[in-house]
Write an enzyme that holds these catalytic residues in place. Structure first.
Site, PDB file in Angstrom:
ATOM      1  N   TRP A 104       0.808  -1.220   0.000  1.00 23.21           N
ATOM      2  CA  TRP A 104       0.000   0.000   0.000  1.00 23.21           C
ATOM      3  C   TRP A 104       0.836   1.263   0.000  1.00 23.21           C
ATOM      4  O   TRP A 104       0.509   2.246  -0.667  1.00 23.21           O
ATOM      5  CB  TRP A 104      -1.018  -0.015   1.145  1.00 23.21           C
ATOM      6  N   ASP A 179      -1.372   6.383   6.988  1.00 23.16           N
ATOM      7  CA  ASP A 179      -2.467   5.524   6.523  1.00 23.16           C
ATOM      8  C   ASP A 179      -2.670   4.454   7.589  1.00 23.16           C
ATOM      9  O   ASP A 179      -1.837   3.585   7.774  1.00 23.16           O
ATOM     10  CB  ASP A 179      -2.074   4.896   5.175  1.00 23.16           C
ATOM     11  N   LYS A 203     -12.259  -1.996   7.256  1.00 19.79           N
ATOM     12  CA  LYS A 203     -11.531  -3.059   7.957  1.00 19.79           C
ATOM     13  C   LYS A 203     -11.904  -3.080   9.437  1.00 19.79           C
ATOM     14  O   LYS A 203     -12.502  -4.027   9.915  1.00 19.79           O
ATOM     15  CB  LYS A 203     -10.027  -2.899   7.761  1.00 19.79           C
TER      16      LYS A 203
END
Ligand SMILES: Cc1ncc(COP(=O)(O)O)c(C=O)c1O
Length: 368
Positions: A104, A179, A203
């Site tokens: 990511w 993040d 999530k």
């Protein structure tokens, strides 16, 4: 017939607490005596404004967010933030620092330079250094004091890596932009160590569609009026998160999850349970005599996304298939990684992890 119970190990969109889904089910046709669903009400109605207000207040309480931080529930996913943070915060700066630690952060790094004149400086590269089996320590990051900010991903969902010690920079350093998609609310963190925290909801928070942004107020001065309003943090904040239609239903479910978290004892209690779940699962892998393998350095192993494989692709596939029929769902690893990945977010119980371990041991007895 479905085997019961079903345990959902998806990396995201992911498991939600059963009680939250039951509440949503009971309120589906009639939210709080209004006679209609949250899905079908105006985002400007008093009822929805109250849902949004309480969701924000509960998130503030859970994360202990200081008053000089603003909270937004945006759309666009975590990926939208790869560019939004640059557009908004790098204005007038020549440099942004970016740390690559896995899938990511590598994507973020590749995107951040678009629509920006700032140099996206690679401050550390966990791929080149460790082939993503360990994390570059914070004190090794090559950071410029004149940088607009330092971007990093605290938990790499695909590679199963997590900064066990929450990164912190000195006061004379640029703000940290984090993040936090796959670990937000899973452990205590100090919000004031960050300039911006962002996370896709899907999530640890709720359904996909809502993106949480927590931003230190003084950084808003950097947001230029030239940035189109829909990508401008300041415009969203000036309109109390109502610049355009927010993701109303995901925000409502997120609010239910926040209340569920409070009823469970908050983030502190989650941290205790998450630590135990991860320890139990990694021990099962490490005690399998090499049948199950996790190559991540023990000090960088994620407590949220536990990756493992058997070293044999056919066996991994068989594991994925057989575990599915036992009610242990969505354990296949990320497409580029293969193997297995057990995502054990807040809503996954210790019983779920134990059921997975029972199956792993039985599978090993049959094929080991
Ligand atoms: C750490 C991390 N960042 C970013 C993303 C991308 O999120 P989205 O699909 O919401 O853009 C993900 C998705 O899995 C993720 O795990």
């Amino acid at each position: 017939m479905l085997p019961t119970p079903i345990y959902n190990f998806s990396a995201g969109p992911a498991i939600l607490p059963e009680s939250v889904l039951r509440t949503a089910q009971s309120e589906m046709f009639d939210y709080n005596g209004t006679g209609f669903s949250v899905m079908t009400m105006s985002h400007r109605s008093d009822v929805f404004m109250s849902i949004l207000y309480h969701a924000e207040q509960d998130l503030r309480q859970l994360m202990n967010i200081p008053d000089n931080y603003k909270v937004l529930f945006l759309q666009g996913g975590a990926s939208s933030q790869f560019n939004m943070v640059v557009m908004n915060l790098a204005n007038g700066f020549k440099r942004v620092d970016s740390v690559i630690t896995g899938n990511w952060s590598a994507i973020a790094h590749s995107q951040m330079g678009k629509l920006s004149d700032a140099e996206i400086h690679l401050a550390a590269d966990g791929g080149a250094l460790f082939n993503y089996t360990n994390l570059p320590p914070v004190n090794s990051w090559d950071i410029g004091k004149d940088s607009a900010f330092v971007h990093f991903v605290i938990n790499e969902t695909v590679h199963g890596l997590q900064y066990r010690e929450v990164p912190k920079l000195g006061d004379d350093m640029p703000p940290l932009v984090c993040d936090m998609s796959s670990e937000i609310l899973s452990r205590r963190i100090n919000v004031s160590d960050f300039g911006v925290i962002y996370a896709g909801a899907q999530k640890n928070i709720g359904p996909s569609g809502a993106t949480i942004v927590i931003i230190r107020e003084d950084l808003l001065e950097r947001c230029s009026d030239r940035i189109p309003d829909v990508w401008n943090y300041k415009s969203h904040i000036e309109r109390q998160g109502m610049y355009n239609t927010p993701a109303t239903y995901p925000i409502y479910i997120s609010g239910l999850v926040f209340r569920w978290l409070q009823s469970q004892g908050g983030v502190e209690q989650m941290e205790t349970i998450n630590t135990l779940k991860a320890k139990t699962l990694y021990e099962a892998i490490d005690n399998s005599g090499g049948f199950y393998i996790n190559n991540v350095h023990p000090g960088a192993r994620s407590k949220m996304n536990v990756i493992f494989h058997t070293g044999n692709k056919e066996l991994d596939e068989l594991f994925a298939q057989e575990s599915t029929t036992r009610g242990l769902r969505l354990l296949r690893g990320y497409k580029s990684m293969g193997g297995m990945r057990a995502s054990i977010y807040n809503a996954m119980t210790l019983q779920g992890v134990e059921a997975l371990i029972d199956f792993m041991q039985e599978f090993q007895r049959r094929y080991g």
